[in-house]
Design a protein around this motif. Sequence first.
Motif, PDB file in Angstrom:
ATOM      1  N   LEU A 177       0.873  -1.353  -0.108  1.00 43.24           N
ATOM      2  CA  LEU A 177      -0.135   0.228   0.145  1.00 43.24           C
ATOM      3  C   LEU A 177       0.787   1.230   0.053  1.00 43.24           C
ATOM      4  O   LEU A 177       1.345   1.684   0.917  1.00 43.24           O
ATOM      5  N   ARG A 178       1.213   1.703  -1.064  1.00 40.38           N
ATOM      6  CA  ARG A 178       2.161   2.966  -1.342  1.00 40.38           C
ATOM      7  C   ARG A 178       1.232   4.557  -1.586  1.00 40.38           C
ATOM      8  O   ARG A 178       1.931   5.369  -1.131  1.00 40.38           O
ATOM      9  N   SER A 221      -1.274   3.391  13.126  1.00 38.09           N
ATOM     10  CA  SER A 221       0.246   3.521  13.736  1.00 38.09           C
ATOM     11  C   SER A 221       1.132   2.632  12.580  1.00 38.09           C
ATOM     12  O   SER A 221       2.335   2.676  12.252  1.00 38.09           O
ATOM     13  N   GLY A 222       0.345   1.594  12.053  1.00 35.52           N
ATOM     14  CA  GLY A 222       1.105   0.839  10.966  1.00 35.52           C
ATOM     15  C   GLY A 222       1.319   1.311   9.734  1.00 35.52           C
ATOM     16  O   GLY A 222       2.009   0.704   8.907  1.00 35.52           O
ATOM     17  N   TYR A 223       0.737   2.542   9.476  1.00 33.26           N
ATOM     18  CA  TYR A 223       0.498   3.167   8.305  1.00 33.26           C
ATOM     19  C   TYR A 223       0.937   4.373   8.261  1.00 33.26           C
ATOM     20  O   TYR A 223       1.131   5.110   7.149  1.00 33.26           O
ATOM     21  N   GLY A 264       1.725  10.481   5.699  1.00 39.20           N
ATOM     22  CA  GLY A 264       1.663  11.792   6.333  1.00 39.20           C
ATOM     23  C   GLY A 264       1.277  11.839   8.029  1.00 39.20           C
ATOM     24  O   GLY A 264       0.861  12.916   8.275  1.00 39.20           O
ATOM     25  N   GLY A 265       1.261  10.712   8.489  1.00 41.36           N
ATOM     26  CA  GLY A 265       0.992  10.647   9.992  1.00 41.36           C
ATOM     27  C   GLY A 265      -0.260   9.939  10.296  1.00 41.36           C
ATOM     28  O   GLY A 265      -1.066   9.613   9.451  1.00 41.36           O
ATOM     29  N   MET A 266      -0.638   9.699  11.456  1.00 42.29           N
ATOM     30  CA  MET A 266      -1.721   8.852  11.901  1.00 42.29           C
ATOM     31  C   MET A 266      -3.100   9.394  11.764  1.00 42.29           C
ATOM     32  O   MET A 266      -3.948   9.029  11.089  1.00 42.29           O
ATOM     33  N   THR A 278      -5.758   8.314   8.863  1.00 43.72           N
ATOM     34  CA  THR A 278      -7.256   8.134   9.554  1.00 43.72           C
ATOM     35  C   THR A 278      -8.111   8.936   8.533  1.00 43.72           C
ATOM     36  O   THR A 278      -9.404   8.350   8.069  1.00 43.72           O
ATOM     37  N   ASP A 279      -7.900  10.074   8.399  1.00 38.76           N
ATOM     38  CA  ASP A 279      -8.687  11.074   7.498  1.00 38.76           C
ATOM     39  C   ASP A 279      -8.666  10.396   5.996  1.00 38.76           C
ATOM     40  O   ASP A 279      -9.811  10.191   5.561  1.00 38.76           O
ATOM     41  N   LEU A 280      -7.743   9.797   5.557  1.00 40.87           N
ATOM     42  CA  LEU A 280      -7.841   9.126   3.898  1.00 40.87           C
ATOM     43  C   LEU A 280      -8.655   7.897   4.442  1.00 40.87           C
ATOM     44  O   LEU A 280      -9.460   7.777   3.516  1.00 40.87           O
TER      45      LEU A 280
END
Length: 343
Positions: A72-73, A104-106, A111-113, A117-119
């Motif tokens: 997942l890039r 936290s794994g992504y 660009g941060g947690m 989460t927004d994405l």
Amino acid sequence: MAPRDLATLPKAHLHLHFTGSMRHATLLELAERDGIHLPDQLVSAWPPVLSAADEKGWFRFQRLYDVARTVLRTEDDVRRLVREAAEDDVRDGGRWLEIQVDPSGYGARFGGMTAFTDLVLDAVADASRETGLGMAVVIAANRTRHPLDARSLARLAAQYADRGVVGFGLSNDERRGTTADFAAAFAIARRAGLASLPHGGELRGPEHVVTCLDELAPARLGHGVRSAEDPRVLERIAQAGIGLEVCPVSNVALGVYPSLGTVPLPQLIEAGVQVALGADDPLLFGSQLLSQYTTMRAAHDLDDATLAELARMSIRVSRAPDAVKNEVLSDIDAWSASHEEES
């Protein structure tokens, strides 16, 4: 009369991990695109032969999950994963999905947690509109990490309590860490109105289920299936109305039970426990939501009335809005009534 197609039975899916929901074909395509080498267990020997009988076995399972995550890039990759997970559930009769993710794994790649989460929430909203599937997110902490990390995630989840996040979970090897140390994180989530949804009662027995009940005040337990080993624990779960997210195929694949016929689903139902069947990680177990119903029907000779009640229970213990619950429950009743008319 031939068995009914259970894909037409409306149901909720409450135990599905984010990367684990990825289609195998998508994993292979994304890995080839970026030149990522995948182990044979994710390519030619898929689905992998797994066991979690000891911590080494769980480590091997977790390693495959971590490798899969690396494909997942891009934002489009995330959106594709969510959309395809929704499409797969709709195909299987899904009407409501709660997908579980540990930001936290992504976060490092996106660009941060908070940004990740927004994405995810934006992708969920899009997929829900495109497929008609009701969807929500469960943010989960990793019990192999420090409990302070879990508190940070609980605070993050709390910020989204009215924006698509419905629960807070705790995953990974339940033999690791001290469950009581995560109580503060779950308290943060509950104060925000989120459901407590920890894993428990899969790799450890009913004594750990009791610990989860005492320390984390769950609305549902991820797995919880080994509570069947203690009638007193089963009674407590039933009386409290706590749902169990039972994932039969993964239980057998990881060596919790030797066969589908030994998964104690009938005992749970007989004890009055609310059960929601789930697929856990289709990418690693090769089995989607529908297969949980069809394999349990075959293994335990379940009739249509029992299967319809399993679907009702999945809706009742979900975090779906009441309007959605009422609509799907009515459709399940219609499914049952149409079969009675055919008979």
